[in-house]
Structures are given as C-alpha cells and as structure tokens.
Design a protein around this motif. Structure first.
Motif, PDB file in Angstrom:
ATOM      1  N   LEU A 136       0.839  -1.193   0.000  1.00 19.26           N
ATOM      2  CA  LEU A 136       0.000   0.000   0.000  1.00 19.26           C
ATOM      3  C   LEU A 136       0.873   1.241   0.000  1.00 19.26           C
ATOM      4  N   GLU A 137       0.489   2.205  -0.811  1.00 17.93           N
ATOM      5  CA  GLU A 137       1.095   3.525  -0.803  1.00 17.93           C
ATOM      6  C   GLU A 137      -0.024   4.477  -0.384  1.00 17.93           C
ATOM      7  N   ILE A 138       0.068   4.984   0.838  1.00 18.26           N
ATOM      8  CA  ILE A 138      -1.005   5.808   1.391  1.00 18.26           C
ATOM      9  C   ILE A 138      -0.545   7.264   1.369  1.00 18.26           C
ATOM     10  N   TYR A 139      -1.166   8.024   0.471  1.00 18.31           N
ATOM     11  CA  TYR A 139      -0.794   9.420   0.248  1.00 18.31           C
ATOM     12  C   TYR A 139      -1.622  10.336   1.139  1.00 18.31           C
ATOM     13  N   SER A 140      -0.951  11.076   2.030  1.00 20.37           N
ATOM     14  CA  SER A 140      -1.661  12.037   2.866  1.00 20.37           C
ATOM     15  C   SER A 140      -1.706  13.403   2.189  1.00 20.37           C
ATOM     16  N   SER A 141      -0.841  13.601   1.228  1.00 21.43           N
ATOM     17  CA  SER A 141      -0.828  14.825   0.437  1.00 21.43           C
ATOM     18  C   SER A 141      -0.353  14.430  -0.948  1.00 21.43           C
ATOM     19  N   TRP A 142      -1.152  14.738  -1.972  1.00 24.78           N
ATOM     20  CA  TRP A 142      -0.783  14.324  -3.318  1.00 24.78           C
ATOM     21  C   TRP A 142      -0.827  15.516  -4.253  1.00 24.78           C
TER      22      TRP A 142
END
Length: 157
Positions: A139-145
């Motif tokens: 998983l790559e969990i982006y909090s800011s993209w």
C-alpha cells in the motif's frame, strides 16, 4: 533523491482490511506505469465526489502486489478507501485488501522518486529480521498528493 526528500521508518504494524474504490492501471512497463498512474490519480481526485462513503477524503491509496499471483492481481490500483461498497461510479473498480502486517516507511518528496525509496524499506525489513512477502499487497497511502511533492507511507512486508 533531492535534499528536500525525507525518509522515516515507522516500524511494523498490523493494518486492517481496506475496501477501495478507484481505477486499476495495467501497463507493460515501469515507464508506462510512471506516466499512467499520475493521470489516473488526477482523474480519481477530479471524480472523488462520485464515490460514496469515503473514509478519508484526502487520502489517496495505491495498491499493488510486487509479485502477482494471478492475472486478477496484475496492475496498480489508484483508490480511495470506503466504509462500504455503494453505487460504484462508472469506469471504477473495487478492491478489498485483507488485513496484513506491514513494515511502514514515510517518504516526503516527489512521486517519481518513490520506486527508489523501496530499497530503504527492503533493507530495513531484512536488517530487522522480518521476512518480505512479495505476493502480499503493498500500500502507498498518500496524505498529500500533488504533481510537485507527495507525502506517502509505503507499507510492505
């Protein structure tokens, strides 16, 4: 990586099942993935209001298996997490990632650098006597993209 990029190992943690809604990207090469994933991410953000029951409306999740175990596992999913599947928007797919134990690395920098950051995570996993399982979900969990800079937790075991 640039001087502004930052890598922090967060340790090992159990993450519960995730119900995801978004786009599946299938490509023939890493270069092609590098072009298509950002396009899919921008389209998903643009269409976010079509997705019902969002868990965290600012948190994009990328999911993939480093070693596909079947044709159904091939590709990269760009998604938002939902509480329940409800009225899936046209052209989008669902993916349920089962609960797993993950080694987690936080990365702040440009998305194009993420592929190279995995070597830091792999090295930490091995040096701390954990075993990688390439057939499990990453998983790559982006909090800011954004196209300029990302903040992402890379979760793999």
């Amino acid at each position: 990586m640039t001087k502004q990029d930052a890598i922090t190992i967060k340790g090992v943690r159990e993450i519960g099942a995730k119900k995801l809604v978004g786009f599946r990207v299938i490509c023939d090469s890493m270069e092609e993935f590098g072009k298509e994933i950002p396009k899919a991410s921008l389209e998903l953000v643009r269409r976010k209001n079509e997705i019902h029951r969002l868990v965290e409306p600012v948190q994009l999740i990328g999911a993939f298996k480093p070693q596909e175990t079947s044709e159904a596992d091939d590709g990269y999913w760009v998604c938002f997490e939902v509480h329940d599947y409800e009225a899936i928007p046209k052209g989008m797919v669902t993916l349920t990632v089962p609960p797993q134990k993950y080694a987690i690395l936080h990365f702040q920098g440009h998305a194009s650098q993420i592929f190279g950051v995995y070597s830091h995570l792999h090295q930490w996993i091995e040096s701390n006597d954990h075993q990688r399982k390439p057939s499990n979900w990453t998983l790559e969990i982006y909090s800011s993209w954004s196209e300029a800079e990302d903040q992402v937790d890379l979760s793999r075991m």
